[in-house]
Design an enzyme around this catalytic site. Structure first.
Site, PDB file in Angstrom:
ATOM      1  N   CYS A  20       0.843  -1.199   0.000  1.00  0.00           N
ATOM      2  CA  CYS A  20       0.000   0.000   0.000  1.00  0.00           C
ATOM      3  C   CYS A  20       0.874   1.243   0.000  1.00  0.00           C
ATOM      4  CB  CYS A  20      -0.927  -0.002   1.213  1.00  0.00           C
ATOM      5  SG  CYS A  20      -1.971   1.467   1.331  1.00  0.00           S
TER       6      CYS A  20
ATOM      7  N   CYS B 223      -0.422   4.134   2.147  1.00  0.00           N
ATOM      8  CA  CYS B 223      -0.175   3.982   3.579  1.00  0.00           C
ATOM      9  C   CYS B 223       1.296   4.219   3.927  1.00  0.00           C
ATOM     10  CB  CYS B 223      -0.555   2.573   4.038  1.00  0.00           C
ATOM     11  SG  CYS B 223      -2.212   2.035   3.595  1.00  0.00           S
ATOM     12  N   ASP B 224       2.198   3.663   3.132  1.00  0.00           N
ATOM     13  CA  ASP B 224       3.587   3.542   3.554  1.00  0.00           C
ATOM     14  C   ASP B 224       4.592   4.396   2.803  1.00  0.00           C
ATOM     15  OD1 ASP B 224       2.715   1.701   5.393  1.00  0.00           O
ATOM     16  OD2 ASP B 224       3.142  -0.037   4.139  1.00  0.00           O
TER      17      ASP B 224
END
Length: 395
Positions: free
Chosen positions: A224, A227-228
């Site tokens: 992701c 997200c990261d």
């Protein structure tokens, strides 16, 4: 004491077979009368039951309806009362809603369902869903930064405060969605019955299935970028894939990382606009028609080996992070024969999370709703529970 149970059936009728199998599983003897439209037996069935569909079930000459009605009667214990089986009770608790899955969508649905005073059961193999594959979450409202495990723990604790019943561990092996009462069977042989069902089984990221991948998940391997990506400020990273999700990940990383290696087994397949933007960046180096063969690193990712599909040449890319963007597979295999899905296997839902089958709702990554994000799943879970409540009060 023998009880006069009659089942009118038509050859190759799936619901007739379900009714017969249901009675057999419960140890209830019955007499089957096969009928054909317009035959003498058909006219007899219509006269005795008032119904023109099959199956039609009679107990001591009193019509009880079809397969759906049979399941409903059994779930409440009424069937055994009519059969005079005083030593038998309802096979299981009848829930207002059964939720399959305990990721963000399923847990959100549970909170909203229980707050509507619905008798609620959550069934899931584990708790947390895909978010547990992520190290940190930095885009969830109210948290500038939170460990993914801590966020899941907060979700779970919130659900526990409402006393929601949960069955965690067993895997669902079969479901019956077509009757008024939905039945769920788990691999430990238990059967659960509900007036409504919310499918929140989520999805799973397609993995590369290469050496070193599993060991370094959340230690440099991410599924992701949204997200990261911020965790790799100034770092060299690799993005695996050539479709829209991979190109979008590369675009996210252009603003953050030092260098991005885009590795795709095929020529780029994403939208031309995405391709153009990625190709314009001096930060991006492309390896098209290359396949990843091994993740390098012990306690953290330090690189990835890739092989050319044209020449067989093997190269080593030194990177701190690897973003695997080769697709998400919905966990929908139990439902594809009953519910409408798209070509990716995602369950089709409307704006109220309805699947098109009465009393069956779906939410989160198992559906065709775009943008597979925690905050989206939480919102969809709330919608599904509220839709289930609306369905129940209007019955």
């Amino acid at each position: 004491m023998a009880v006069d149970v009659i089942v009118y059936t038509v050859e190759e009728c799936p619901f007739c077979e379900k009714a017969k199998r249901f009675l057999a599983e419960k140890g209830i003897e019955y007499k089957e009368i096969p009928v054909r439209p317009a035959s003498r037996q058909w006219l007899e069935m219509k006269e005795k039951t008032g119904g023109g569909t099959v199956p039609q079930v009679l107990v001591e000459g009193v019509p009880v309806g079809g397969y759906s009605d049979l399941v409903s009667l059994e779930a409440t214990g009424e069937l055994y009362r009519r059969l005079g089986m005083k030593d038998r009770e309802a096979a299981a608790t009848l829930y207002d809603v059964i939720i399959l899955g305990a990721g963000p969508a399923g847990l959100s649905a549970a909170i909203y369902a229980i707050r509507k005073l619905l008798k609620t059961l959550v069934i899931s193999r584990d708790v947390g869903g895909q978010v547990t594959w992520t190290a940190d979450v930095e885009n969830y409202l109210g948290f500038s930064h939170v460990n993914a495990g801590d966020l899941v723990a907060r979700f779970e604790e919130h659900v526990k405060t409402f006393g929601v019943e949960r069955v965690i561990g067993p895997e669902v092996t079969s479901v019956d969605l077509t009757a008024k009462i939905k039945r769920v069977v788990t691999d430990d042989g238990k059967v659960y019955s509900g007036k409504t069902l919310i499918i929140a089984t989520g999805g799973r990221h397609r993995h590369m299935n290469i050496e070193g991948e599993h060991e370094l998940i959340a230690k440099g391997i991410s599924y992701c970028s949204t997200c990261d990506a911020p965790l790799y400020d100034g770092a060299d990273v690799a993005v695996i894939g050539g479709g829209n999700s991979a190109l979008a990940a590369a675009l996210d990383l252009i603003q953050i990382a030092n260098r991005i290696y885009l590795v795709s087994m095929t020529p780029l397949t994403g939208d031309p606009l995405y391709q153009e933007k990625v190709q314009k960046s001096e930060k991006v180096e492309m390896f098209l028609e290359y396949v990843p063969v091994r993740v390098l690193g012990d306690k953290a990712v330090r690189g990835v080996e890739i092989r050319s599909l044209q020449s067989g040449e093997v190269r080593e890319l030194t990177v701190e992070g690897i973003f695997v963007e080769i697709g998400i597979l919905p966990n929908s295999s139990l439902f594809v024969d009953t519910l409408a899905t798209n070509r990716r296997g995602e369950i089709l839902v409307d704006l109220e999370c309805r699947t098109g089958l009465a009393g069956v709702f779906a939410c989160g990554d198992v559906t065709n709703v775009p943008f597979k994000q925690v905050v989206v799943a939480v919102g969809e879970g709330a919608k599904a529970a509220l839709s289930a409540y609306s369905y129940l009060i209007n019955q």
